[in-house]
Design a protein around this motif. Structure first.
Motif, PDB file in Angstrom:
ATOM      1  N   HIS A  12       0.819  -1.212   0.000  1.00 41.44           N
ATOM      2  CA  HIS A  12       0.000   0.000   0.000  1.00 41.44           C
ATOM      3  C   HIS A  12       0.858   1.269   0.000  1.00 41.44           C
ATOM      4  CE1 HIS A  12      -3.150   2.850   0.753  1.00 41.44           C
ATOM      5  NE2 HIS A  12      -2.724   3.129   1.989  1.00 41.44           N
ATOM      6  N   THR A  13       1.878   1.308   0.836  1.00 39.90           N
ATOM      7  CA  THR A  13       2.752   2.485   0.911  1.00 39.90           C
ATOM      8  C   THR A  13       3.488   2.706  -0.407  1.00 39.90           C
ATOM      9  OG1 THR A  13       3.069   2.205   3.294  1.00 39.90           O
ATOM     10  CG2 THR A  13       4.705   3.533   2.120  1.00 39.90           C
ATOM     11  N   THR A  14       4.021   1.625  -0.973  1.00 45.55           N
ATOM     12  CA  THR A  14       4.773   1.731  -2.224  1.00 45.55           C
ATOM     13  C   THR A  14       3.886   2.215  -3.366  1.00 45.55           C
ATOM     14  OG1 THR A  14       6.342   0.000  -1.580  1.00 45.55           O
ATOM     15  CG2 THR A  14       6.111   0.455  -3.937  1.00 45.55           C
ATOM     16  N   LEU A  15       2.727   1.596  -3.538  1.00 45.88           N
ATOM     17  CA  LEU A  15       1.855   1.976  -4.648  1.00 45.88           C
ATOM     18  C   LEU A  15       1.266   3.366  -4.442  1.00 45.88           C
ATOM     19  CD1 LEU A  15       0.039  -1.394  -5.450  1.00 45.88           C
ATOM     20  CD2 LEU A  15       2.055  -0.393  -6.533  1.00 45.88           C
ATOM     21  N   SER A  16       0.970   3.724  -3.206  1.00 43.89           N
ATOM     22  CA  SER A  16       0.468   5.078  -2.925  1.00 43.89           C
ATOM     23  C   SER A  16       1.503   6.126  -3.311  1.00 43.89           C
ATOM     24  CB  SER A  16       0.123   5.218  -1.438  1.00 43.89           C
ATOM     25  OG  SER A  16      -0.964   4.393  -1.090  1.00 43.89           O
ATOM     26  N   ASN A  17       2.760   5.873  -2.955  1.00 45.76           N
ATOM     27  CA  ASN A  17       3.838   6.827  -3.245  1.00 45.76           C
ATOM     28  C   ASN A  17       4.176   6.878  -4.729  1.00 45.76           C
ATOM     29  OD1 ASN A  17       4.036   7.441  -0.527  1.00 45.76           O
ATOM     30  ND2 ASN A  17       5.744   6.049  -0.150  1.00 45.76           N
ATOM     31  N   GLN A  18       4.308   5.717  -5.341  1.00 45.47           N
ATOM     32  CA  GLN A  18       4.740   5.657  -6.732  1.00 45.47           C
ATOM     33  C   GLN A  18       3.653   6.122  -7.703  1.00 45.47           C
ATOM     34  OE1 GLN A  18       7.956   5.012  -7.663  1.00 45.47           O
ATOM     35  NE2 GLN A  18       8.258   5.061  -5.430  1.00 45.47           N
ATOM     36  N   LEU A  19       2.415   5.842  -7.357  1.00 44.30           N
ATOM     37  CA  LEU A  19       1.304   6.245  -8.227  1.00 44.30           C
ATOM     38  C   LEU A  19       0.697   7.573  -7.799  1.00 44.30           C
ATOM     39  CD1 LEU A  19      -0.436   2.756  -8.571  1.00 44.30           C
ATOM     40  CD2 LEU A  19       1.198   3.812 -10.134  1.00 44.30           C
ATOM     41  N   LYS A  20       1.249   8.099  -6.688  1.00 41.11           N
ATOM     42  CA  LYS A  20       0.797   9.392  -6.151  1.00 41.11           C
ATOM     43  C   LYS A  20      -0.711   9.412  -5.927  1.00 41.11           C
ATOM     44  CE  LYS A  20       4.610  11.777  -8.466  1.00 41.11           C
ATOM     45  NZ  LYS A  20       5.505  11.480  -7.337  1.00 41.11           N
ATOM     46  N   ILE A  74      -7.906   3.072  -9.175  1.00 37.75           N
ATOM     47  CA  ILE A  74      -7.472   3.527 -10.495  1.00 37.75           C
ATOM     48  C   ILE A  74      -8.034   2.599 -11.570  1.00 37.75           C
ATOM     49  CG2 ILE A  74      -5.469   3.887 -12.006  1.00 37.75           C
ATOM     50  CD1 ILE A  74      -3.848   4.594  -9.522  1.00 37.75           C
ATOM     51  N   SER A  75      -8.602   3.166 -12.586  1.00 31.91           N
ATOM     52  CA  SER A  75      -9.233   2.381 -13.645  1.00 31.91           C
ATOM     53  C   SER A  75      -8.231   1.467 -14.338  1.00 31.91           C
ATOM     54  CB  SER A  75      -9.867   3.326 -14.676  1.00 31.91           C
ATOM     55  OG  SER A  75     -10.461   2.607 -15.720  1.00 31.91           O
ATOM     56  N   ASP A  76      -8.627   0.203 -14.515  1.00 28.02           N
ATOM     57  CA  ASP A  76      -7.844  -0.808 -15.229  1.00 28.02           C
ATOM     58  C   ASP A  76      -6.524  -1.168 -14.543  1.00 28.02           C
ATOM     59  OD1 ASP A  76      -9.733  -1.013 -17.283  1.00 28.02           O
ATOM     60  OD2 ASP A  76      -8.848   0.683 -18.362  1.00 28.02           O
ATOM     61  N   PHE A  77      -6.356  -0.789 -13.287  1.00 26.26           N
ATOM     62  CA  PHE A  77      -5.123  -1.170 -12.588  1.00 26.26           C
ATOM     63  C   PHE A  77      -5.245  -2.576 -12.002  1.00 26.26           C
ATOM     64  CE2 PHE A  77      -2.192  -1.278  -8.937  1.00 26.26           C
ATOM     65  CZ  PHE A  77      -1.012  -0.950  -9.596  1.00 26.26           C
ATOM     66  N   LEU A  78      -6.408  -2.899 -11.466  1.00 32.07           N
ATOM     67  CA  LEU A  78      -6.654  -4.210 -10.871  1.00 32.07           C
ATOM     68  C   LEU A  78      -7.446  -5.107 -11.820  1.00 32.07           C
ATOM     69  CD1 LEU A  78      -7.759  -3.131  -7.256  1.00 32.07           C
ATOM     70  CD2 LEU A  78      -5.482  -3.861  -7.991  1.00 32.07           C
ATOM     71  N   THR A  79      -7.493  -6.398 -11.500  1.00 29.54           N
ATOM     72  CA  THR A  79      -8.357  -7.322 -12.235  1.00 29.54           C
ATOM     73  C   THR A  79      -9.789  -7.137 -11.743  1.00 29.54           C
ATOM     74  OG1 THR A  79      -8.070  -9.083 -10.598  1.00 29.54           O
ATOM     75  CG2 THR A  79      -6.489  -9.006 -12.429  1.00 29.54           C
ATOM     76  N   ASN A  80     -10.748  -7.637 -12.506  1.00 30.29           N
ATOM     77  CA  ASN A  80     -12.156  -7.515 -12.115  1.00 30.29           C
ATOM     78  C   ASN A  80     -12.424  -8.164 -10.764  1.00 30.29           C
ATOM     79  OD1 ASN A  80     -12.857  -6.115 -14.433  1.00 30.29           O
ATOM     80  ND2 ASN A  80     -13.401  -7.976 -15.571  1.00 30.29           N
ATOM     81  N   ASP A  81     -11.774  -9.306 -10.525  1.00 28.79           N
ATOM     82  CA  ASP A  81     -11.976  -9.999  -9.254  1.00 28.79           C
ATOM     83  C   ASP A  81     -11.471  -9.154  -8.088  1.00 28.79           C
ATOM     84  OD1 ASP A  81     -12.706 -12.461  -7.752  1.00 28.79           O
ATOM     85  OD2 ASP A  81     -10.564 -12.493  -7.296  1.00 28.79           O
ATOM     86  N   SER A  82     -10.351  -8.473  -8.285  1.00 34.06           N
ATOM     87  CA  SER A  82      -9.802  -7.626  -7.226  1.00 34.06           C
ATOM     88  C   SER A  82     -10.692  -6.413  -6.972  1.00 34.06           C
ATOM     89  CB  SER A  82      -8.379  -7.178  -7.583  1.00 34.06           C
ATOM     90  OG  SER A  82      -7.488  -8.274  -7.556  1.00 34.06           O
ATOM     91  N   TYR A  83     -11.242  -5.831  -8.041  1.00 30.75           N
ATOM     92  CA  TYR A  83     -12.177  -4.712  -7.854  1.00 30.75           C
ATOM     93  C   TYR A  83     -13.414  -5.175  -7.077  1.00 30.75           C
ATOM     94  CZ  TYR A  83      -9.690  -1.550 -11.025  1.00 30.75           C
ATOM     95  OH  TYR A  83      -8.759  -0.723 -11.600  1.00 30.75           O
ATOM     96  N   LYS A  84     -13.845  -6.393  -7.331  1.00 28.42           N
ATOM     97  CA  LYS A  84     -14.990  -6.950  -6.610  1.00 28.42           C
ATOM     98  C   LYS A  84     -14.683  -7.055  -5.121  1.00 28.42           C
ATOM     99  CE  LYS A  84     -18.031 -11.004  -6.437  1.00 28.42           C
ATOM    100  NZ  LYS A  84     -18.316 -12.351  -7.010  1.00 28.42           N
ATOM    101  N   LYS A  85     -13.463  -7.483  -4.791  1.00 26.92           N
ATOM    102  CA  LYS A  85     -13.078  -7.595  -3.383  1.00 26.92           C
ATOM    103  C   LYS A  85     -12.975  -6.228  -2.715  1.00 26.92           C
ATOM    104  CE  LYS A  85     -10.739 -12.062  -3.764  1.00 26.92           C
ATOM    105  NZ  LYS A  85      -9.454 -12.801  -3.659  1.00 26.92           N
ATOM    106  N   ILE A  86     -12.567  -5.224  -3.478  1.00 28.46           N
ATOM    107  CA  ILE A  86     -12.543  -3.854  -2.955  1.00 28.46           C
ATOM    108  C   ILE A  86     -13.963  -3.418  -2.604  1.00 28.46           C
ATOM    109  CG2 ILE A  86     -12.130  -1.441  -3.525  1.00 28.46           C
ATOM    110  CD1 ILE A  86      -9.553  -2.882  -3.045  1.00 28.46           C
ATOM    111  N   SER A  87     -14.898  -3.697  -3.491  1.00 28.73           N
ATOM    112  CA  SER A  87     -16.298  -3.337  -3.269  1.00 28.73           C
ATOM    113  C   SER A  87     -16.858  -4.050  -2.039  1.00 28.73           C
ATOM    114  CB  SER A  87     -17.127  -3.691  -4.504  1.00 28.73           C
ATOM    115  OG  SER A  87     -18.480  -3.369  -4.315  1.00 28.73           O
ATOM    116  N   GLU A  88     -16.527  -5.322  -1.891  1.00 35.73           N
ATOM    117  CA  GLU A  88     -16.994  -6.094  -0.733  1.00 35.73           C
ATOM    118  C   GLU A  88     -16.411  -5.532   0.560  1.00 35.73           C
ATOM    119  OE1 GLU A  88     -15.750 -10.017  -1.720  1.00 35.73           O
ATOM    120  OE2 GLU A  88     -17.433 -10.394  -3.086  1.00 35.73           O
TER     121      GLU A  88
END
Length: 226
Positions: free
Chosen positions: A63-71, A78-92
């Motif tokens: 989390h720290t690395t991606l937050s810093n590197q992707l600002k 972020i659109s199209d960064f994760l797979t559909n399954d991962s976006y589903k887990k974020i929603s859950e």
């Protein structure tokens, strides 16, 4: 161990679960079975700290690395960064939070499976070809590949699931190797967390002192019930 004491212990456990131990150890000696059952619990407990430190440190490093590197602290949106399954887990995860939806709360709500999924092939270019050494600052170069890390995390994930589902681990032949793998990955993530973990780690002591830890306590408790 007197029979009444054993029967009372047996009532707290299902016959099916205990019969599993009869099969594993090829014995009908109830003293041995109850000791092995309790040893399995003690061994499982000894893995709690290493697994917890690995999971939280891995999560926070990513989390720290991606937050810093992707600002973007909300990199997981972020659109199209994760797979559909991962976006589903974020929603859950969001649906399970009854407070303000902050990045920290969302990240904490995501289970270990979510983080292990980030080691799959779709994240080769997005994450591991760029940020492996930032996420794992102490990893030797020969292990610093997504494939190696995916293999290790999946091994640990499957083992972790056995622990948290109260499954049998005492019959796993490579327990020492799994324990080593967990500690090794913690070291790759954070040397100080590794030092803390080994300072409180009791796995080898419990594994090597079964009679002292289990038998003496049971014998004493059995006497109290006579």
């Amino acid at each position: 161990m007197n029979n009444e004491f054993y029967k009372n212990l047996e009532k707290s456990v299902s016959n099916e679960r205990l019969s599993h131990y009869f099969t594993i150890f090829q014995t009908e000696d109830k003293k041995i079975i109850i000791r092995k059952y309790l040893l399995n619990i003690e061994l499982s407990k000894s893995f709690y700290l290493p697994l917890q430190k690995l999971e939280t440190t891995l999560r926070n490093n990513i989390h720290t690395t991606l937050s810093n590197q992707l600002k973007n602290d909300n990199w997981f949106e972020i659109s199209d960064f994760l797979t559909n399954d991962s976006y589903k887990k974020i929603s859950e995860a969001k649906n399970n939070i009854n407070k303000e939806l902050t990045p920290g709360r969302i990240i904490s709500e995501l289970n270990f499976g979510f983080w292990c999924a980030l080691f799959s092939k779709p994240y080769d270019q997005k994450v591991w070809n760029k940020y492996t050494k930032l996420i794992f600052p102490n990893i030797p170069r020969k292990y610093a590949t997504r494939k190696v890390l995916m293999k290790k995390t999946n091994l640990i994930r499957k083992f972790r699931n056995k622990i948290f589902h109260f499954d049998t681990i005492i019959n796993i032949k490579n327990l020492f190797e799994i324990h080593k793998e967990i500690l090794e990955m913690i070291y790759w993530l954070n040397k100080d967390v590794y030092k803390l973990t080994i300072a409180f780690d009791e796995f080898e002591y419990i594994y090597n002192n079964e009679e002292k830890i289990i038998k003496e306590k049971l014998d004493e408790l059995s006497k109290d019930n006579q």
